[in-house]
Design a protein around this motif. Structure first.
Motif, PDB file in Angstrom:
ATOM      1  N   SER A  11       0.821  -1.204   0.000  1.00 14.65           N
ATOM      2  CA  SER A  11       0.000   0.000   0.000  1.00 14.65           C
ATOM      3  C   SER A  11       0.854   1.253   0.000  1.00 14.65           C
ATOM      4  O   SER A  11       1.923   1.290   0.615  1.00 14.65           O
ATOM      5  CB  SER A  11      -0.906   0.015   1.237  1.00 14.65           C
ATOM      6  N   ASP A  12       0.361   2.254  -0.677  1.00 14.39           N
ATOM      7  CA  ASP A  12       0.986   3.567  -0.658  1.00 14.39           C
ATOM      8  C   ASP A  12       0.937   4.094   0.777  1.00 14.39           C
ATOM      9  O   ASP A  12      -0.071   3.896   1.470  1.00 14.39           O
ATOM     10  CB  ASP A  12       0.186   4.481  -1.600  1.00 14.39           C
ATOM     11  N   PRO A  13       1.970   4.770   1.237  1.00 11.56           N
ATOM     12  CA  PRO A  13       1.956   5.297   2.608  1.00 11.56           C
ATOM     13  C   PRO A  13       0.776   6.246   2.880  1.00 11.56           C
ATOM     14  O   PRO A  13       0.352   6.383   4.031  1.00 11.56           O
ATOM     15  CB  PRO A  13       3.294   6.027   2.733  1.00 11.56           C
ATOM     16  N   ALA A  14       0.244   6.876   1.839  1.00 13.00           N
ATOM     17  CA  ALA A  14      -0.879   7.807   2.021  1.00 13.00           C
ATOM     18  C   ALA A  14      -2.239   7.096   2.052  1.00 13.00           C
ATOM     19  O   ALA A  14      -3.267   7.723   2.314  1.00 13.00           O
ATOM     20  CB  ALA A  14      -0.873   8.845   0.893  1.00 13.00           C
ATOM     21  N   ALA A  15      -2.253   5.794   1.790  1.00 11.53           N
ATOM     22  CA  ALA A  15      -3.519   5.053   1.698  1.00 11.53           C
ATOM     23  C   ALA A  15      -4.125   4.816   3.083  1.00 11.53           C
ATOM     24  O   ALA A  15      -3.412   4.657   4.070  1.00 11.53           O
ATOM     25  CB  ALA A  15      -3.297   3.726   1.004  1.00 11.53           C
ATOM     26  N   THR A  16      -5.445   4.793   3.108  1.00 10.05           N
ATOM     27  CA  THR A  16      -6.175   4.426   4.319  1.00 10.05           C
ATOM     28  C   THR A  16      -7.137   3.301   3.962  1.00 10.05           C
ATOM     29  O   THR A  16      -7.552   3.151   2.811  1.00 10.05           O
ATOM     30  CB  THR A  16      -6.966   5.615   4.891  1.00 10.05           C
ATOM     31  N   ALA A  17      -7.500   2.524   4.965  1.00  9.83           N
ATOM     32  CA  ALA A  17      -8.408   1.401   4.741  1.00  9.83           C
ATOM     33  C   ALA A  17      -9.815   1.922   4.474  1.00  9.83           C
ATOM     34  O   ALA A  17     -10.338   2.731   5.238  1.00  9.83           O
ATOM     35  CB  ALA A  17      -8.417   0.494   5.961  1.00  9.83           C
ATOM     36  N   PRO A  18     -10.457   1.465   3.401  1.00  8.58           N
ATOM     37  CA  PRO A  18     -11.847   1.849   3.172  1.00  8.58           C
ATOM     38  C   PRO A  18     -12.744   1.223   4.242  1.00  8.58           C
ATOM     39  O   PRO A  18     -12.430   0.162   4.788  1.00  8.58           O
ATOM     40  CB  PRO A  18     -12.177   1.292   1.787  1.00  8.58           C
TER      41      PRO A  18
END
Length: 165
Positions: A11-18
């Motif tokens: 995952s991209d470091p900026a990603a958050t879990a939906p």
């Protein structure tokens, strides 16, 4: 389902879990799914199909002579996927679980109604105690897949989130 756990390895470091609610809605609204089953000799079999997401389970039907039915007789372990073919937008979802046959008019009738609501007259089924019925003599069996694991693949930013019951 529980709250998703993002896998930082993919995952991209900026990603958050939906949220699970957003993944649940995506599964409910999808028009086409892909079902992966396993043949008796171990080879995979993948086919597109319509289905409904109902009460946290994926429901699909198959004719008794179809390859997916033959495969399910050998192994009920399946993967169901849906999403988009784009690289930079949308979310792809994989549902892993075990397919169980649904019988009994009282359990099949609501599923037949869900198919009709979702797909209209193209998929208008009636139900008896063994499966779906139609005026042409078709009698597909109905299966549901309760998720053992759901994986969501976000694309902007790229992410991988795992949900478990």
């Amino acid at each position: 389902m529980t709250t998703g756990k993002i896998d930082i390895r993919f995952s991209d470091p900026a990603a958050t879990a939906p949220s699970w609610e957003s993944i649940d809605a995506l599964l409910d609204e999808a028009q086409l799914y892909w079902l992966t089953t396993v043949r008796s000799d171990g080879r995979p079999h993948v086919t597109p199909l319509v289905g409904v997401w109902s009460d946290g389970q994926f429901a699909f039907c198959t004719g008794v002579g179809e390859q997916k039915h033959l495969n399910l007789e050998h192994s009920p372990l399946v993967a169901v996927t849906t999403g988009s073919n784009g690289w930079k937008s949308g979310t792809d979802v994989v549902v892993e679980g075990t397919a169980h046959r649904v019988t009994g008019r009282e359990r099949l009738r609501p599923l037949a109604e869900a198919w009709l609501r979702k797909y209209g007259d193209d998929w208008a089924w009636d139900a008896d105690d063994e499966g779906f019925t139609d005026g042409d003599g078709s009698r597909p069996w109905v299966y549901v897949v309760a998720p053992a694991k759901v994986i969501a693949f976000g694309k902007d930013p790229h992410s991988q989130t795992v949900y478990r019951p």
